[in-house]
Design a protein around this motif. Structure first.
Motif, PDB file in Angstrom:
ATOM      1  N   THR A   1       0.850  -1.191   0.000  1.00  0.00           N
ATOM      2  CA  THR A   1       0.000   0.000   0.000  1.00  0.00           C
ATOM      3  C   THR A   1       0.879   1.232   0.000  1.00  0.00           C
ATOM      4  OG1 THR A   1      -0.137  -0.008   2.420  1.00  0.00           O
ATOM      5  CG2 THR A   1      -1.917  -1.129   1.220  1.00  0.00           C
ATOM      6  N   ARG A   2       0.306   2.295  -0.548  1.00  0.00           N
ATOM      7  CA  ARG A   2       1.029   3.571  -0.556  1.00  0.00           C
ATOM      8  C   ARG A   2       0.041   4.692  -0.823  1.00  0.00           C
ATOM      9  NH1 ARG A   2       1.447   5.482  -5.647  1.00  0.00           N
ATOM     10  NH2 ARG A   2       1.292   4.011  -7.369  1.00  0.00           N
ATOM     11  N   PRO A   3       0.410   5.911  -0.420  1.00  0.00           N
ATOM     12  CA  PRO A   3      -0.458   7.049  -0.721  1.00  0.00           C
ATOM     13  C   PRO A   3      -0.511   7.321  -2.215  1.00  0.00           C
ATOM     14  CG  PRO A   3       1.147   7.609   0.982  1.00  0.00           C
ATOM     15  CD  PRO A   3       1.551   6.287   0.402  1.00  0.00           C
ATOM     16  N   GLU A   4      -1.636   7.825  -2.660  1.00  0.00           N
ATOM     17  CA  GLU A   4      -1.786   8.255  -4.047  1.00  0.00           C
ATOM     18  C   GLU A   4      -0.819   9.389  -4.331  1.00  0.00           C
ATOM     19  OE1 GLU A   4      -4.926  10.997  -6.535  1.00  0.00           O
ATOM     20  OE2 GLU A   4      -5.741   9.712  -4.974  1.00  0.00           O
ATOM     21  N   GLY A   5      -0.188   9.343  -5.493  1.00  0.00           N
ATOM     22  CA  GLY A   5       0.639  10.440  -5.968  1.00  0.00           C
ATOM     23  C   GLY A   5      -0.018  11.089  -7.178  1.00  0.00           C
ATOM     24  N   ALA A   6       0.521  12.205  -7.634  1.00  0.00           N
ATOM     25  CA  ALA A   6      -0.065  12.933  -8.761  1.00  0.00           C
ATOM     26  C   ALA A   6      -0.177  12.064 -10.014  1.00  0.00           C
ATOM     27  CB  ALA A   6       0.752  14.193  -9.060  1.00  0.00           C
ATOM     28  N   ALA A   7       0.766  11.147 -10.198  1.00  0.00           N
ATOM     29  CA  ALA A   7       0.753  10.283 -11.386  1.00  0.00           C
ATOM     30  C   ALA A   7      -0.288   9.170 -11.293  1.00  0.00           C
ATOM     31  CB  ALA A   7       2.144   9.680 -11.595  1.00  0.00           C
ATOM     32  N   ASP A   8      -0.953   9.037 -10.149  1.00  0.00           N
ATOM     33  CA  ASP A   8      -1.900   7.944  -9.938  1.00  0.00           C
ATOM     34  C   ASP A   8      -3.355   8.309 -10.215  1.00  0.00           C
ATOM     35  OD1 ASP A   8       0.034   6.027  -8.977  1.00  0.00           O
ATOM     36  OD2 ASP A   8       0.106   7.199  -7.119  1.00  0.00           O
ATOM     37  N   ARG A   9      -3.624   9.529 -10.572  1.00  0.00           N
ATOM     38  CA  ARG A   9      -5.024   9.955 -10.720  1.00  0.00           C
ATOM     39  C   ARG A   9      -5.805   9.107 -11.715  1.00  0.00           C
ATOM     40  NH1 ARG A   9      -4.953  16.543 -10.180  1.00  0.00           N
ATOM     41  NH2 ARG A   9      -4.152  16.527  -8.042  1.00  0.00           N
ATOM     42  N   ALA A  10      -5.220   8.794 -12.839  1.00  0.00           N
ATOM     43  CA  ALA A  10      -5.910   7.981 -13.846  1.00  0.00           C
ATOM     44  C   ALA A  10      -6.154   6.571 -13.316  1.00  0.00           C
ATOM     45  CB  ALA A  10      -5.120   7.934 -15.149  1.00  0.00           C
ATOM     46  N   ALA A  11      -5.190   6.013 -12.600  1.00  0.00           N
ATOM     47  CA  ALA A  11      -5.359   4.664 -12.046  1.00  0.00           C
ATOM     48  C   ALA A  11      -6.455   4.649 -10.982  1.00  0.00           C
ATOM     49  CB  ALA A  11      -4.037   4.162 -11.464  1.00  0.00           C
ATOM     50  N   VAL A  12      -6.498   5.675 -10.135  1.00  0.00           N
ATOM     51  CA  VAL A  12      -7.542   5.761  -9.113  1.00  0.00           C
ATOM     52  C   VAL A  12      -8.909   5.853  -9.783  1.00  0.00           C
ATOM     53  CG1 VAL A  12      -8.514   7.255  -7.307  1.00  0.00           C
ATOM     54  CG2 VAL A  12      -6.059   6.730  -7.313  1.00  0.00           C
ATOM     55  N   ARG A  13      -9.008   6.661 -10.803  1.00  0.00           N
ATOM     56  CA  ARG A  13     -10.280   6.790 -11.522  1.00  0.00           C
ATOM     57  C   ARG A  13     -10.667   5.451 -12.158  1.00  0.00           C
ATOM     58  NH1 ARG A  13     -13.961  10.408 -12.745  1.00  0.00           N
ATOM     59  NH2 ARG A  13     -15.137  10.161 -14.656  1.00  0.00           N
ATOM     60  N   ALA A  14      -9.701   4.769 -12.761  1.00  0.00           N
ATOM     61  CA  ALA A  14      -9.989   3.486 -13.411  1.00  0.00           C
ATOM     62  C   ALA A  14     -10.471   2.448 -12.402  1.00  0.00           C
ATOM     63  CB  ALA A  14      -8.741   2.984 -14.142  1.00  0.00           C
ATOM     64  N   VAL A  15      -9.868   2.398 -11.219  1.00  0.00           N
ATOM     65  CA  VAL A  15     -10.306   1.452 -10.186  1.00  0.00           C
ATOM     66  C   VAL A  15     -11.744   1.750  -9.789  1.00  0.00           C
ATOM     67  CG1 VAL A  15      -9.968   0.760  -7.773  1.00  0.00           C
ATOM     68  CG2 VAL A  15      -7.994   0.914  -9.310  1.00  0.00           C
ATOM     69  N   ASN A  16     -12.071   3.020  -9.554  1.00  0.00           N
ATOM     70  CA  ASN A  16     -13.428   3.389  -9.143  1.00  0.00           C
ATOM     71  C   ASN A  16     -14.442   3.170 -10.266  1.00  0.00           C
ATOM     72  OD1 ASN A  16     -13.707   4.646  -6.263  1.00  0.00           O
ATOM     73  ND2 ASN A  16     -11.694   5.261  -7.029  1.00  0.00           N
ATOM     74  N   LEU A  17     -14.058   3.439 -11.499  1.00  0.00           N
ATOM     75  CA  LEU A  17     -14.973   3.192 -12.625  1.00  0.00           C
ATOM     76  C   LEU A  17     -15.268   1.705 -12.776  1.00  0.00           C
ATOM     77  CD1 LEU A  17     -13.637   5.686 -15.319  1.00  0.00           C
ATOM     78  CD2 LEU A  17     -15.872   5.768 -14.171  1.00  0.00           C
ATOM     79  N   ALA A  18     -14.262   0.869 -12.581  1.00  0.00           N
ATOM     80  CA  ALA A  18     -14.446  -0.571 -12.737  1.00  0.00           C
ATOM     81  C   ALA A  18     -15.230  -1.181 -11.574  1.00  0.00           C
ATOM     82  CB  ALA A  18     -13.092  -1.260 -12.861  1.00  0.00           C
ATOM     83  N   ALA A  19     -15.089  -0.602 -10.382  1.00  0.00           N
ATOM     84  CA  ALA A  19     -15.681  -1.192  -9.184  1.00  0.00           C
ATOM     85  C   ALA A  19     -17.166  -0.877  -9.012  1.00  0.00           C
ATOM     86  CB  ALA A  19     -14.923  -0.714  -7.953  1.00  0.00           C
ATOM     87  N   PHE A  20     -17.632   0.190  -9.631  1.00  0.00           N
ATOM     88  CA  PHE A  20     -19.009   0.637  -9.428  1.00  0.00           C
ATOM     89  C   PHE A  20     -19.758   0.688 -10.753  1.00  0.00           C
ATOM     90  CE2 PHE A  20     -16.617   2.467  -5.857  1.00  0.00           C
ATOM     91  CZ  PHE A  20     -17.367   1.974  -4.794  1.00  0.00           C
ATOM     92  N   PRO A  21     -21.086   0.568 -10.707  1.00  0.00           N
ATOM     93  CA  PRO A  21     -21.870   0.524 -11.947  1.00  0.00           C
ATOM     94  C   PRO A  21     -21.971   1.855 -12.699  1.00  0.00           C
ATOM     95  CG  PRO A  21     -23.319   0.337 -10.045  1.00  0.00           C
ATOM     96  CD  PRO A  21     -21.911   0.300  -9.530  1.00  0.00           C
ATOM     97  N   THR A  22     -21.696   2.971 -11.999  1.00  0.00           N
ATOM     98  CA  THR A  22     -21.735   4.279 -12.655  1.00  0.00           C
ATOM     99  C   THR A  22     -20.436   5.021 -12.347  1.00  0.00           C
ATOM    100  OG1 THR A  22     -22.650   5.544 -10.793  1.00  0.00           O
ATOM    101  CG2 THR A  22     -24.240   4.375 -12.231  1.00  0.00           C
ATOM    102  N   ALA A  23     -20.275   6.190 -12.927  1.00  0.00           N
ATOM    103  CA  ALA A  23     -19.082   7.005 -12.693  1.00  0.00           C
ATOM    104  C   ALA A  23     -19.215   7.872 -11.441  1.00  0.00           C
ATOM    105  CB  ALA A  23     -18.819   7.902 -13.909  1.00  0.00           C
ATOM    106  N   GLU A  24     -20.289   7.711 -10.686  1.00  0.00           N
ATOM    107  CA  GLU A  24     -20.553   8.588  -9.544  1.00  0.00           C
ATOM    108  C   GLU A  24     -19.403   8.601  -8.530  1.00  0.00           C
ATOM    109  OE1 GLU A  24     -24.040   9.357  -6.211  1.00  0.00           O
ATOM    110  OE2 GLU A  24     -24.354   7.854  -7.768  1.00  0.00           O
ATOM    111  N   GLU A  25     -18.878   7.447  -8.157  1.00  0.00           N
ATOM    112  CA  GLU A  25     -17.794   7.408  -7.170  1.00  0.00           C
ATOM    113  C   GLU A  25     -16.492   7.962  -7.739  1.00  0.00           C
ATOM    114  OE1 GLU A  25     -20.041   5.031  -7.524  1.00  0.00           O
ATOM    115  OE2 GLU A  25     -20.898   4.801  -5.525  1.00  0.00           O
TER     116      GLU A  25
END
Length: 176
Positions: free
Chosen positions: A13-37
């Protein structure tokens, strides 16, 4: 890797860095049925009073691929500072394998290290108690909307410190 997700103790585990924004968005988009999260995370990141550096945590495979995410942001209970745990997300193929739990434990540890105390969470009553969450009503904490008592939870990171009671005030990005 053989295509199998690692066991619980294999996650880094590690804190999110500036280069991780797209990966964080991709994880949340894949995990939930809508883009709300995913949109919520972006909205919170753009809200300086809500966003606290170091409290957006990723869990990764041994190869360094982000697969889980947990976020704590500033909220208030009446006028007292607290933290809201939301969202928590894991890529579907890694769910139920400890990646989410690793990110949640890491973000709670990071908050504790920053001297934070109260964390609130609206979520599954079967899942979050493993981290120490109990019904928020036991602390005199309530949501600003109707919710089943067992779903609105709270955690005191330092049991020796007082916990304020009152109504949760979420950042604007939550839309409540």
């Amino acid at each position: 890797m053989t295509g199998e997700a690692p066991v619980n103790d294999a996650w880094s585990t590690r804190p999110e860095g500036a280069a991780d924004r797209a990966a964080v968005r991709a994880v949340n988009l894949a995990a939930f049925p809508t883009a709300e999260e995913a949109d919520l995370v972006d909205g919170l990141r753009a809200d300086p009073p809500a966003w606290i550096d170091g409290l957006s945590m990723l869990s990764e495979t041994a190869g360094g691929t982000p697969v889980g995410h947990a976020l704590l942001t500033r909220c208030h209970v009446d006028d007292h500072p607290a933290l809201a745990l939301a969202p928590c997300a894991v890529l579907p193929e890694y769910q139920r394998r400890g990646a989410g739990a690793a990110a949640i434990r890491a973000v709670l540890d990071a908050a504790r290290a920053l001297g934070e105390n109260l964390v609130v969470c609206l979520g599954h009553a079967e899942y979050y108690p493993r981290f120490g969450f109990t019904p928020a009503s036991g602390f005199g904490v309530r949501a600003p909307f109707e919710v089943p008592d067992e779903a609105m939870m709270a955690l005191a990171l330092d049991g020796s410190r007082p916990v304020p009671g009152g109504t949760i005030r979420y950042p604007d990005a939550f839309g409540v």
